[in-house]
Motif scaffolding. Structure first.
Motif, PDB file in Angstrom:
ATOM      1  N   THR A  72     -26.639  20.163   2.381  1.00 41.35           N
ATOM      2  CA  THR A  72     -25.479  20.020   3.263  1.00 41.35           C
ATOM      3  C   THR A  72     -24.202  19.867   2.453  1.00 41.35           C
ATOM      4  O   THR A  72     -23.190  20.529   2.714  1.00 41.35           O
ATOM      5  N   TRP A  73     -24.218  18.985   1.448  1.00 46.92           N
ATOM      6  CA  TRP A  73     -23.029  18.739   0.633  1.00 46.92           C
ATOM      7  C   TRP A  73     -22.635  19.980  -0.164  1.00 46.92           C
ATOM      8  O   TRP A  73     -21.452  20.272  -0.323  1.00 46.92           O
ATOM      9  N   TYR A  74     -23.645  20.700  -0.656  1.00 45.93           N
ATOM     10  CA  TYR A  74     -23.356  21.917  -1.410  1.00 45.93           C
ATOM     11  C   TYR A  74     -22.671  22.956  -0.515  1.00 45.93           C
ATOM     12  O   TYR A  74     -21.677  23.573  -0.909  1.00 45.93           O
ATOM     13  N   SER A  75     -23.171  23.128   0.699  1.00 46.48           N
ATOM     14  CA  SER A  75     -22.579  24.074   1.641  1.00 46.48           C
ATOM     15  C   SER A  75     -21.137  23.696   1.968  1.00 46.48           C
ATOM     16  O   SER A  75     -20.241  24.559   2.020  1.00 46.48           O
ATOM     17  N   MET A  76     -20.868  22.399   2.156  1.00 42.77           N
ATOM     18  CA  MET A  76     -19.521  21.935   2.471  1.00 42.77           C
ATOM     19  C   MET A  76     -18.600  22.118   1.273  1.00 42.77           C
ATOM     20  O   MET A  76     -17.433  22.483   1.412  1.00 42.77           O
ATOM     21  N   GLY A  77     -19.110  21.860   0.065  1.00 48.81           N
ATOM     22  CA  GLY A  77     -18.304  22.045  -1.135  1.00 48.81           C
ATOM     23  C   GLY A  77     -17.921  23.503  -1.338  1.00 48.81           C
ATOM     24  O   GLY A  77     -16.801  23.806  -1.779  1.00 48.81           O
ATOM     25  N   CYS A  78     -18.840  24.417  -1.015  1.00 52.02           N
ATOM     26  CA  CYS A  78     -18.560  25.851  -1.171  1.00 52.02           C
ATOM     27  C   CYS A  78     -17.434  26.319  -0.255  1.00 52.02           C
ATOM     28  O   CYS A  78     -16.770  27.323  -0.547  1.00 52.02           O
ATOM     29  N   LYS A  79     -17.214  25.599   0.845  1.00 45.21           N
ATOM     30  CA  LYS A  79     -16.155  25.964   1.793  1.00 45.21           C
ATOM     31  C   LYS A  79     -14.807  25.362   1.399  1.00 45.21           C
ATOM     32  O   LYS A  79     -13.792  25.680   2.021  1.00 45.21           O
ATOM     33  N   ASN A  80     -14.790  24.489   0.387  1.00 43.96           N
ATOM     34  CA  ASN A  80     -13.558  23.873  -0.077  1.00 43.96           C
ATOM     35  C   ASN A  80     -12.821  24.845  -0.996  1.00 43.96           C
ATOM     36  O   ASN A  80     -13.406  25.374  -1.946  1.00 43.96           O
ATOM     37  N   SER A  81     -11.547  25.079  -0.734  1.00 42.07           N
ATOM     38  CA  SER A  81     -10.796  26.112  -1.457  1.00 42.07           C
ATOM     39  C   SER A  81     -10.654  25.816  -2.943  1.00 42.07           C
ATOM     40  O   SER A  81     -10.478  26.731  -3.748  1.00 42.07           O
ATOM     41  N   TRP A  82     -10.696  24.536  -3.338  1.00 36.56           N
ATOM     42  CA  TRP A  82     -10.601  24.186  -4.751  1.00 36.56           C
ATOM     43  C   TRP A  82     -11.977  24.215  -5.413  1.00 36.56           C
ATOM     44  O   TRP A  82     -12.168  24.834  -6.456  1.00 36.56           O
ATOM     45  N   ILE A  83     -12.927  23.522  -4.810  1.00 34.85           N
ATOM     46  CA  ILE A  83     -14.257  23.396  -5.405  1.00 34.85           C
ATOM     47  C   ILE A  83     -14.916  24.768  -5.578  1.00 34.85           C
ATOM     48  O   ILE A  83     -15.591  25.032  -6.575  1.00 34.85           O
ATOM     49  N   SER A  84     -14.707  25.655  -4.632  1.00 30.03           N
ATOM     50  CA  SER A  84     -15.340  26.980  -4.684  1.00 30.03           C
ATOM     51  C   SER A  84     -14.870  27.802  -5.877  1.00 30.03           C
ATOM     52  O   SER A  84     -15.504  28.798  -6.238  1.00 30.03           O
ATOM     53  N   ASN A  85     -13.762  27.404  -6.515  1.00 33.37           N
ATOM     54  CA  ASN A  85     -13.234  28.143  -7.667  1.00 33.37           C
ATOM     55  C   ASN A  85     -13.808  27.654  -8.997  1.00 33.37           C
ATOM     56  O   ASN A  85     -13.421  28.164 -10.052  1.00 33.37           O
TER      57      ASN A  85
END
Length: 315
Positions: A72-85
């Motif tokens: 769940t946390w990984y999926s939410m992090g991937c949607k974050n515009s900073w973390i996904s970079n």
């Protein structure tokens, strides 16, 4: 697709030295796989960057990692515009590291130079770094993303105990409190020995589930709903109402209209109760009300002084 697997976690100690610097004793939590890697590093000798590890000792077993929320946390992090970079290293499910104790969480988040996407979690509370070489953490509990927190700044400026208190409130808050970001209204739950009500001691304000009884005192702090109920019903406070008030119970009030006030006992969208900040034994009381009662929040409200008096000895 590689998913994290649960591992046993141990408290370990080892010696670390870098270049010609003196050796230092380090003590931390390590998973079984991390212990295995450290053993291999010790066997190889000094690293290519000049670090030496030695004298690894397993002190005690702390438990087993809980990986149930990582997907769940990984999926939410991937949607974050900073973390996904994140790219060095990339943000993956392996970016998450569990802290079995809150002391380890404090130790990790006190450091202020983390890779983008580095994630730590304690119980069901997760912190994912959003700044390359920084310390600005996306905070998630279970599946609720509710905060962006400069953890190293809070620990450095306010101290470890304040940080721990805030983490405990994040853990104790209801889902609704998290979503509305008023989780500071929660805290570690205790129970009054007199009326069995749940009580949430705070570091500045005190929160109580339900009405008070004569035994509802912890560390000589009064529960504010008793005072607030009197003020809202039009009664003036007396000195016995203030008997258990302490420095920690009051906080500064700097909103428009109350600039001259030295501190507040309480405020909400209906009333603010002024009291000299940190002045033990003071009896001066100021009562403020917002000029626009229909507002939903006390933040940025313009207040007007409606009563000012010294608390009497008796009614």
């Amino acid at each position: 697709m590689t998913h994290p697997v649960a591992e046993k976690v141990f408290e370990v100690s080892y010696m670390y030295s870098y270049s010609n610097n003196p050796s230092e004793l380090r003590q931390e939590e390590m998973k079984e796989s991390e212990i295995l890697n450290l053993k291999k590093t010790i066997a190889k000798g000094p690293t290519s960057w000049g670090a030496t590890y030695s004298n690894l000792i397993i002190l005690k077993e702390l438990g087993t990692t809980d990986v149930s929320n990582i997907e769940t946390w990984y999926s939410m992090g991937c949607k974050n515009s900073w973390i996904s970079n994140a790219y060095d290293p990339p943000f993956t499910r392996r970016s998450f590291s569990e802290c079995i104790t809150i002391g380890t969480l404090v130790q990790k988040l006190h450091f202020s130079n983390w890779c983008l996407g580095q994630a730590f979690y304690y119980k069901n509370l997760c912190f994912i770094n959003q700044i390359e070489g920084g310390s600005e953490w996306l905070v998630i509990r279970d599946d609720i993303e509710f905060e962006s927190w400069s953890c190293s700044y809070v620990i450095r400026e306010d101290g470890e105990q304040v940080f721990i208190n805030q983490v405990n409130r994040m853990l104790a808050a209801t889902d609704d409190q998290l979503r509305k970001r008023n989780y500071m209204d929660a805290g570690e739950v205790t129970t009054c020995i007199g009326c069995q009500k749940k009580m949430y001691p705070g570091c500045e304000k005190i929160f109580l589930d339900g009405s008070t009884c004569q035994n509802c005192y912890i560390n000589k702090k009064i529960y504010l709903d008793e005072i607030v109920s009197k003020v809202k019903s039009g009664q003036r406070l007396i000195q016995s109402d203030l008997t258990y008030l302490r420095y920690e119970d009051s906080f500064f009030g700097t909103s428009k209209g109350m600039e001259s006030n030295r501190g507040l006992i309480f405020w909400d969208n209906e009333v603010a109760i002024g009291h000299p900040y940190g002045a033990q034994g003071a009896v001066d009381i100021s009562i403020y009300k917002p000029k626009h009662n229909e507002l939903d929040t006390a933040i940025n409200v313009e207040w007007q002084l409606v009563d000012k008096y010294k608390a009497a000895e008796t009614v």
